[in-house]
Design an enzyme around this catalytic site. Structure first.
Site, mmCIF file in Angstrom:
data_model
loop_
_atom_site.group_PDB
_atom_site.id
_atom_site.type_symbol
_atom_site.label_atom_id
_atom_site.label_comp_id
_atom_site.label_asym_id
_atom_site.label_seq_id
_atom_site.Cartn_x
_atom_site.Cartn_y
_atom_site.Cartn_z
ATOM 1 N N LYS A 121 22.228 11.931 -20.137
ATOM 2 C CA LYS A 121 21.770 11.847 -21.563
ATOM 3 C C LYS A 121 19.676 12.000 -21.418
ATOM 4 O O LYS A 121 18.710 11.267 -21.108
ATOM 5 C CB LYS A 121 21.364 10.098 -22.103
ATOM 6 C CG LYS A 121 20.229 9.919 -23.356
ATOM 7 C CD LYS A 121 20.575 8.147 -23.720
ATOM 8 C CE LYS A 121 20.087 7.885 -24.708
ATOM 9 N NZ LYS A 121 18.654 7.511 -24.824
ATOM 10 N N SER A 124 18.736 7.629 -19.461
ATOM 11 C CA SER A 124 18.267 7.831 -20.251
ATOM 12 C C SER A 124 16.654 7.640 -19.208
ATOM 13 O O SER A 124 16.439 8.424 -18.509
ATOM 14 C CB SER A 124 18.214 7.068 -20.979
ATOM 15 O OG SER A 124 17.115 7.297 -22.430
ATOM 16 N N ASP A 138 11.337 15.832 -8.817
ATOM 17 C CA ASP A 138 10.752 16.560 -8.708
ATOM 18 C C ASP A 138 9.411 16.624 -7.858
ATOM 19 O O ASP A 138 8.888 17.851 -7.272
ATOM 20 C CB ASP A 138 10.340 17.356 -10.071
ATOM 21 C CG ASP A 138 11.183 17.539 -11.238
ATOM 22 O OD1 ASP A 138 12.396 18.244 -10.296
ATOM 23 O OD2 ASP A 138 11.730 17.443 -12.278
#
Length: 746
Positions: free
Chosen positions: A493, A468, A479
């Protein structure tokens, strides 16, 4: 960050009770639902049907899913029910939706009552078996995991199954050196305690079990929290509570002090010790004590907690007193207790390679915590994961570390906003994560604070237990090209939950209906992908210590699928991809020579084989041979550790205490434990509450202090990165323009 607080205004009409299946008759003491529970179930169904990310009708098809999950939550290993019991439930398989809507939960409670009856019968039979003897020369096996096994066809088959289970319990104690009398007493007490704990189950326990069967049938991360569970969830998020600062444990009928928090009322009083037994609790305005001997631990905790600055009195049987010893009274003023064990912590690992030494600052973050209430009140010192990490980064700067590693292993998430703000400590403004609602509306959560709290190289360490919010942070760092992600693929998740307080639908009344932790959105990486199902793939892949089939989002049959949406524009901070291949090569070459990693991989291979075989021998000679092989392996590893310590300390090997140098088999990876070389404790056949508390705590401390193989290797990888960057400064400036040395004027 925008707040997604689901405000649900519910209008409830009076309902009439439709006909429901008759309950299974199991006796006169069966638990029954109370009105607040039946109402809470109906209200929850309304909320799920209108506001869940994955709206699923409450119909016959859903009823069957609820039924299967409820049955699994009761008897997942298929040890208690008979096939005929399960067959007797067939007429209610499609009626649980009606039971919820009509506020008549007699059926699931009746199913539980039959389970309770079978539970008591099985352990009564187990205690009878202890009066006889077992033949350990017979070649027979016991199935370890029965989740996919058939239900016992009849009572005879069930009894044979339980005979093997008791025989295995006996054999474990026998192999640990216990005599028959001691084994019989230990197991009889154990089975008696099982039945005793079952007798303390109340209607809230049954209701929560059933409601979570319903909630997780919609989607894996949707849950019902009863009033007490909701309180505990809030405590876990804010990392504080009002109490005395003692960690309690149930051992047989006693509530025992397991740990005392330094600086807490319990610690400052000097009147309480680890091992003391609390037998009575009284509030300041109460003339007498409430006897809590034999109580459930959560009920005792509820009595001891209370408003800050209020007084609680404890009637305590000291650790060194016998069961008939004299008790003492201890009065304590409740204070705010901070749960520092779950807060961010730092360590510094020094990596030496040749004549060069690198310092890697490690920040361990167990959860993304935030005290929502304190922040809402405007408290200046509210507790926050990001605030704590920012403070630690400032300290690490002063301590001149070369690199920073954020350790998110087994961090299951927490406050979404904290993941965004934590990312902001390492990037100079920009989008961090996208959220898509059930209606398809996409919103971007961004870091809006300029500047970096840490502008040097950094990495993130993850494992299968990282989920999460951990995945949001790791994905954003990856990224942006801001740092290296190390470890194994994360949980997967990619959904967002909010809390819905069911009491809002019934304002002005004292009754508490609990809360729903409900999925309302899915989050996406800024590159358009999602961590849902697939998780975050590390840049530098380390040996997998988990069981991906049994642990992680992909293990749920009703998990949301992986999808992608349009990426959001962003400017990468750097590009560490060019470093990955050479760093991976160095990593693999190093662990190929590292005995600790070889041991780890051997242990994981053995565990995978054990899971695949799924049986254990009940033949004493076979088990002794297996135990002797494990002991020989442990001694071989121990000898190596002793030799290494002798080389470091210049002490003769025979003077070193080798006991704490033994390595321990990594436990089954469903729990995703951190991979460490831990002190070995041969199987003693005992359960945690059957061991001496002092020795148990000492063993836990030794395991905690043992070498963390993965963490040490992660530090080595980041030290390698520093070497590469310092060796080729032009490459460093190209790949990491945010580094101080790469900025104009430096």
């Amino acid at each position: 960050m925008k707040k997604h607080m689901l405000m649900v205004a519910l209008a409830f009409a009076a309902t009439t009770h439709a006909a429901v299946p008759q309950p299974v008759k199991v006796g006169t003491t069966q638990l029954r639902p109370v009105a607040t529970q039946t109402q809470a179930a109906a209200w929850a169904a309304t909320v799920f049907g209108r506001h869940h990310y994955k709206v699923t009708p409450l119909d016959d098809a859903m009823s069957e899913k609820i039924f299967d999950r409820y049955l699994k939550s009761l008897d997942g290993d298929r040890l208690h029910f008979l096939q005929s019991d399960v067959d007797s439930f067939d007429n209610v398989r499609t009626k649980l939706d009606d039971a919820i809507r009509t506020e008549n939960l007699v059926t699931p409670f009746s199913m539980y009552s039959l389970y309770q009856q079978r539970f008591n019968e099985r352990f009564a039979y187990s205690r009878e078996l202890l009066k006889g003897k077992f033949d350990f020369t017979v070649d027979e096996t016991f199935q370890i995991d029965r989740e996919k096994a058939a239900w016992p066809k009849n009572l005879e088959e069930a009894r044979d199954l339980w005979r093997k289970r008791v025989k295995n319990d006996w054999l474990r104690l026998k192999l640990a050196g216990k005599d028959d009398k001691s084994i019989r007493e230990t197991l009889d007490k154990r089975y008696e305690n099982y039945v005793g704990r079952m007798s303390k189950v109340d209607s809230e326990d049954v209701f929560m079990t059933f409601m979570n069967a319903y909630a997780t049938s919609i989607e894996p991360h949707t849950n019902y929290l009863g009033p007490r569970s909701a309180d505990n969830f809030a405590i876990a998020m804010r990392l504080s509570l009002d109490g005395i600062g003692a960690v309690l444990q149930q051992r047989e009928d006693y509530t025992v002090i397991r740990e005392i928090v330094v600086g807490s009322p319990a610690g400052m009083s000097g009147k309480l010790k680890v091992g003391d037994r609390i037998v009575g609790v009284a509030q300041a305005d109460s003339p007498g004590f409430t006897d809590v001997l034999g109580w459930r631990i959560d009920d005792v905790v509820q009595l001891i907690r209370g408003p800050k600055e209020s007084v609680v009195r404890l009637n305590v049987l000291p650790v060194d007193a016998g069961t008939d010893g004299k008790t003492v009274t201890v009065a304590l003023v409740r204070k705010k207790i901070n749960m520092e064990e779950q807060a961010a912590k730092k360590t510094i690992i020094e990596v030496k390679d040749g004549g060069v030494k690198r310092r890697v600052g490690v920040i361990s973050l167990p959860t993304f915590y935030l005290d929502f209430e304190a922040r809402r009140r405007g408290d200046k010192d509210y507790k926050s994961a990001t605030r704590d990490v920012a403070r630690i980064l400032g300290e690490l700067k002063k301590e001149k570390v070369d690199n920073v590693l954020i350790d998110l292993r087994n961090n299951g998430g927490g406050a979404l906003g904290e993941a965004v703000e934590l990312t902001g400590l390492f990037i100079d403004k920009g989008p961090v994560v996208m959220q898509r609602s059930a209606e398809g509306r996409v919103e971007v959560e961004s870091d809006v604070q300029p500047g970096l709290a840490w502008d040097g190289p950094m990495g993130v360490l993850i494992n299968r237990g990282s989920a999460s919010a951990s995945e949001i942070f790791a994905a954003a760092i990856q990224d942006y090209g801001r740092g290296l992600v190390l470890g194994e693929p994360s949980f997967g998740k990619g959904t967002v939950q909010t809390l819905v307080n069911l009491d809002r639908g019934n304002p002005g009344e004292k009754a508490r209906y609990g809360e729903l932790k409900m999925t309302i959105a899915q989050f996406f990486r800024i590159n358009g992908g999602t961590t849902q199902l697939r998780g975050v793939t590390p840049d530098i892949k380390m040996p997998v210590t988990s069981d991906p089939e049994g642990f992680g989002e992909s293990s749920y049959e009703n998990a949301l699928p992986w999808v992608a949406i349009k990426p959001v524009p962003f400017t990468p901070s750097g590009n560490v991809k060019q470093l990955v291949a050479p760093l991976q090569k160095r990593h693999e070459a190093r662990i190929a020579k590292d005995k600790d990693f070889q041991y780890l991989q051997e242990d994981m291979a053995e565990l995978r084989k054990l899971r695949k075989d799924n049986v254990i021998s009940l033949n004493e000679a076979v088990r002794r041979k297996e135990r002797d092989a494990l002991e020989a392996k442990a001694k071989q590893r121990e000898a190596r550790q002793v030799a290494l310590r002798a080389a470091v300390t210049d002490e003769p090997a025979d003077l070193l205490d080798a006991k704490d140098a033994r390595s321990k088999l990594v436990p089954p990876a469903k729990t995703a434990k951190a991979a460490t070389t831990k002190p070995n404790r041969q199987d003693d056949g005992l359960q945690a509450d059957e061991r001496n508390l002092a020795s148990e705590l000492a063993a836990e401390k030794a395991a905690k202090d043992a070498k963390d193989v993965m963490l040490q290797e992660a530090a080595h990888i980041l030290a390698d990165e520093i070497d590469m960057l310092k060796t080729d400064t032009r490459m460093a400036a190209r790949l990491m323009p945010y580094l101080p040395a790469a900025k104009p004027g430096n």
